[in-house]
Design an enzyme around this catalytic site. Structure first.
Site, PDB file in Angstrom:
ATOM      1  N   ARG A   1      54.662  32.959   2.442  1.00  9.99           N
ATOM      2  CA  ARG A   1      53.900  33.876   3.302  1.00  9.99           C
ATOM      3  C   ARG A   1      54.006  35.325   2.845  1.00  9.99           C
ATOM      4  O   ARG A   1      53.068  36.107   3.037  1.00  9.99           O
ATOM      5  CB  ARG A   1      54.388  33.762   4.749  1.00  9.99           C
ATOM      6  CG  ARG A   1      53.910  32.481   5.389  1.00  9.99           C
ATOM      7  CD  ARG A   1      54.423  32.333   6.783  1.00  9.99           C
ATOM      8  NE  ARG A   1      53.611  31.395   7.544  1.00  9.99           N
ATOM      9  CZ  ARG A   1      53.919  30.961   8.752  1.00  9.99           C
ATOM     10  NH1 ARG A   1      55.027  31.376   9.339  1.00  9.99           N
ATOM     11  NH2 ARG A   1      53.125  30.122   9.376  1.00  9.99           N
TER      12      ARG A   1
ATOM     13  N   LYS B   1      51.577  13.070  16.576  1.00  8.43           N
ATOM     14  CA  LYS B   1      50.944  12.888  17.877  1.00  8.43           C
ATOM     15  C   LYS B   1      49.454  13.131  17.868  1.00  8.43           C
ATOM     16  O   LYS B   1      48.965  14.087  17.293  1.00  8.43           O
ATOM     17  CB  LYS B   1      51.581  13.838  18.888  1.00  8.43           C
ATOM     18  CG  LYS B   1      52.986  13.437  19.242  1.00  8.43           C
ATOM     19  CD  LYS B   1      53.504  14.320  20.338  1.00  8.43           C
ATOM     20  CE  LYS B   1      54.836  13.805  20.858  1.00  8.43           C
ATOM     21  NZ  LYS B   1      55.374  14.712  21.868  1.00  8.43           N
TER      22      LYS B   1
ATOM     23  N   GLY C   1      51.627  23.006   9.354  1.00 10.29           N
ATOM     24  CA  GLY C   1      52.892  23.401   8.742  1.00 10.29           C
ATOM     25  C   GLY C   1      53.516  22.302   7.910  1.00 10.29           C
ATOM     26  O   GLY C   1      53.940  22.534   6.771  1.00 10.29           O
TER      27      GLY C   1
ATOM     28  N   GLY D   1      49.577  26.630  13.452  1.00 12.67           N
ATOM     29  CA  GLY D   1      48.959  26.683  14.775  1.00 12.67           C
ATOM     30  C   GLY D   1      47.605  27.370  14.755  1.00 12.67           C
ATOM     31  O   GLY D   1      46.649  26.919  15.384  1.00 12.67           O
TER      32      GLY D   1
HETATM   33  P1  ADP Z   1      51.347  19.301  10.698  1.00  5.41           P
HETATM   34  O1  ADP Z   1      52.539  20.223  10.897  1.00  5.41           O
HETATM   35  O2  ADP Z   1      50.946  19.203   9.261  1.00  5.41           O
HETATM   36  O3  ADP Z   1      50.218  19.650  11.620  1.00  5.41           O
HETATM   37  P2  ADP Z   1      52.418  17.355  12.517  1.00  5.41           P
HETATM   38  O4  ADP Z   1      53.418  18.349  13.008  1.00  5.41           O
HETATM   39  O5  ADP Z   1      51.325  16.970  13.428  1.00  5.41           O
HETATM   40  O6  ADP Z   1      51.825  17.823  11.107  1.00  5.41           O
HETATM   41  O7  ADP Z   1      53.153  15.998  12.140  1.00  5.41           O
HETATM   42  C1  ADP Z   1      54.218  15.949  11.215  1.00  5.41           C
HETATM   43  C2  ADP Z   1      55.234  14.917  11.619  1.00  5.41           C
HETATM   44  O8  ADP Z   1      54.648  13.649  11.842  1.00  5.41           O
HETATM   45  C3  ADP Z   1      56.277  14.728  10.546  1.00  5.41           C
HETATM   46  O9  ADP Z   1      57.533  15.146  11.038  1.00  5.41           O
HETATM   47  C4  ADP Z   1      56.250  13.222  10.283  1.00  5.41           C
HETATM   48  O10 ADP Z   1      57.551  12.670  10.100  1.00  5.41           O
HETATM   49  C5  ADP Z   1      55.614  12.674  11.537  1.00  5.41           C
HETATM   50  N1  ADP Z   1      55.010  11.349  11.332  1.00  5.41           N
HETATM   51  C6  ADP Z   1      53.994  11.045  10.507  1.00  5.41           C
HETATM   52  N2  ADP Z   1      53.743   9.715  10.533  1.00  5.41           N
HETATM   53  C7  ADP Z   1      54.620   9.181  11.391  1.00  5.41           C
HETATM   54  C8  ADP Z   1      54.877   7.839  11.847  1.00  5.41           C
HETATM   55  N3  ADP Z   1      54.153   6.797  11.420  1.00  5.41           N
HETATM   56  N4  ADP Z   1      55.874   7.667  12.754  1.00  5.41           N
HETATM   57  C9  ADP Z   1      56.600   8.723  13.198  1.00  5.41           C
HETATM   58  N5  ADP Z   1      56.406   9.980  12.803  1.00  5.41           N
HETATM   59  C10 ADP Z   1      55.437  10.216  11.915  1.00  5.41           C
HETATM   60 MG    MG Z   2      54.104  20.246  12.439  1.00  2.00          MG
END
Ligand code: ADP
Ligand code: MG
Length: 404
Positions: free
Chosen positions: A44, A206, A359, A382
C-alpha cells in the site's frame, strides 16, 4: 480527468497550483507491522508513491495523513505511523519527516516549515476522537493543514471519516490521487462497460458478506463462477449433502432463488476436495459434489472444477475475482486458488483485463508472486466490495467534479 466518475484528479491540476503549495494527501498506509514494529508488507505504501512523488517533484510541500489499525479514537503507541514514515523514507529520494501529532498547532507549524519537494507524515488520524465520527470541527482543523486536498486512500474511501470525507468539504480543490484513479478506472469500467465475455469469480468463506455483489454482478456478467465455502450453501440449495462443510443455513433459500434466476450464468464446482478437518490435510481426497461424506468438509474446489473455471477464464476478456476457492492458507487446500490465479494470469498475458479485489484474494496473488501478471490488484478489500455492490464511496463522492 476520471471519466468513469467524472472526478478531477491530481493530474488535472496546473503546475502553478502545485509548486510551493501544501498538498494535503490522504493515503491508506494501513499496513501490517511485524513483532519488531517493521513494515512487513509495503504494497500500500508503494501504491501511493506515484502521487506523493508527482507532487514532490513539482515542488509541493507534501503533507500526508493516514490511519493505521483500530486505535479507538485515542493515541496508542502500537499504532503509531512512525515506523511507516521510516519505511517510506527508504522508498523515495524525497525527504521524509514524521510529526507525532495530527491536528495541532505543532502539526500546522510543521506543514508551513516543510521545504518544497519534501514529505511530512502526520500521526495516525484514528488517534483523534472525531475521525470516525466525521466531526466537523476536526474536519475544519485538518483542512487548515493544506492548500489543496488529494485523496489517494482508495482502501478507506468507503468510510465517511473526517480525513476522507469531511476535510474535502472544507479544502478545495479536492481531487483524486493516481492510485484512487487507477482503482476506480478498473473497477468502474468493469461495471459500466466491460469487454465481453465478462466473467466474475467469487469465493471465500461466506455468502452473506457478498450477496449484494452477486446481485449487482449477476445481470452484468456472462458467467459467475462460485467457489470457496460459498459454493456449499448453493449445494445445500440444490439438495446435495454437504457434510461438515461451512454452510449458511439462513441463506439457503436465497441461494435457491439465485440459482433459479442465474440459470446458465451461475457455474458451481462439480467436484470437491474434502477432509475431516483443516488440520487433517493428509487425508484430503477429491469427490464428486454429489458424494461429500457426512463426516467431512469441502475445503477446496476439485481439479475438474478448476479445469472448468480455467476454461471460462481463458475465454473471458474481462475477469473480476473476489474470494479464494478454498482454505488457501493451508496446504493442500491452496491448489484450487493457486490454479485459478495462474489461469487468470494467463488470461492477462493474452490481453484480457483482470481485476482482483478482496484482502485475502489479493494476499493469495501476492504470495504466488502473480501480482504483476494481473491488470489490477485492488488495495482496498472492503472498498472494492462496496464499489462492486454499486454503493457510492463517500470519499470519492465528495471530490471535485471534472469540468465540462
Ligand atoms: P476476500 O478477503 O478475498 O474477500 P474472504 O474474506 O471472503 O475473501 O474469504 C477468505 C477466507 O475464506 C479464507 O480465510 C479461506 O480460508 C476461507 N475459505 C475459502 N474456502 C473455504 C472453505 N471451503 N471452507 C472454509 N473456509 C473457506
Ligand atoms: Mg477477507
Amino acid at each position: 480527468m476520471l471519466a468513469v466518475l467524472n472526478k478531477q484528479t491530481v493530474g488535472d491540476l496546473p503546475e502553478s497550483a502545485i509548486r510551493g503549495r501544501r498538498a494535503l494527501v490522504r493515503v491508506d498506509f494501513n499496513v501490517p507491522l511485524d513483532e519488531h514494529g517493521h513494515v512487513s508488507d509495503d504494497t500500500r505504501i508503494r501504491a501511493a508513491l506515484p502521487t506523493l512523488e508527482y507532487l514532490a517533484e513539482r515542488g509541493a510541500r507534501v503533507i500526508v495523513l493516514s490511519h493505521l489499525g483500530r486505535p479507538k479514537g485515542k493515541p496508542d503507541q502500537k499504532y503509531s505511523l512512525e515506523p511507516v514514515s521510516r519505511h517510506l523514507a527508504t522508498l523515495t529520494k524525497h525527504g521524509v519527516r514524521f510529526v507525532e501529532t495530527t491536528d495541532t498547532d505543532e502539526a500546522l507549524k510543521a506543514t508551513h516549515a516543510l521545504p518544497e519537494g519534501e514529505i511530512v507524515l502526520l500521526e495516525n488520524t484514528r488517534f483523534l476522537g472525531g475521525e470516525e465520527t466525521n466531526d466537523e470541527r476536526l474536519a475544519r482543523a485538518l483542512a487548515r493543514l493544506g492548500d489543496f486536498y488529494v485523496n489517494d486512500a482508495f482502501g478507506a474511501a468507503h468510510r465517511a471519516h473526517a480525513s476522507t470525507e469531511g476535510v474535502a468539504q472544507h479544502l478545495k480543490p479536492a481531487v483524486a490521487g493516481f492510485l484512487m484513479e487507477k482503482e476506480l478506472r478498473y473497477l468502474g469500467r468493469a461495471l459500466a462497460d466491460p469487454e465481453r465475455p465478462f466473467v466474475a469469480v467469487l469465493g471465500g468463506a461466506k455468502i452473506s458478506g457478498k450477496i449484494d455483489v452477486i446481485e449487482q454482478l449477476l445481470p452484468k456478467v456472462d458467467r459467475l463462477l462460485i467457489g470457496g465455502a460459498m459454493a456449499c450453501t448453493f449445494f445445500r440449495a440444490m439438495g446435495l449433502q454437504t457434510g461438515k462443510s461451512l454452510v449458511e443455513a439462513d441463506r439457503v433459500s436465497m441461494a435457491k432463488e439465485l440459482l433459479d434466476r442465474g440459470g446458465d450464468k451461475l457455474v458451481l464446482p462439480d467436484d470437491a476436495v474434502v477432509a475431516p478437518s483443516i488440520e487433517q490435510g493428509s487425508q484430503a481426497r477429491t469427490v464428486s459434489r454429489t458424494a461429500i461424506p457426512a463426516d467431512q468438509a469441502m475445503l477446496d474446489i476439485g481439479p475438474r472444477s478448476v479445469q472448468t473455471f480455467a476454461e471460462e477464464v481463458a475465454r473471458a476478456r474481462t475477469v473480476i475475482w473476489n474470494g479464494p476457492m478454498g482454505v488457501f492458507e493451508t496446504k493442500p487446500f491452496d491448489a484450487g486458488t493457486r490454479r485459478l490465479a495462474e489461469a487468470i494470469a494467463s488470461a492477462t498475458d493474452r490481453g484480457a483485463t483482470t481485476i482482483v479485489g478482496g484482502g485475502d484474494s489479493a494476499a493469495a496473488v501476492t504470495d504466488l508472486g502473480l501480482e504483476n501478471r494481473m491488470s489490477h490488484v485492488s488495495t482496498g478489500g472492503g472498498a472494492s466490495l462496496e464499489f462492486l455492490e454499486g454503493k457510492t464511496l463517500p470519499g470519492v463522492a465528495v471530490l471535485d467534479d471534472a469540468r465540462g
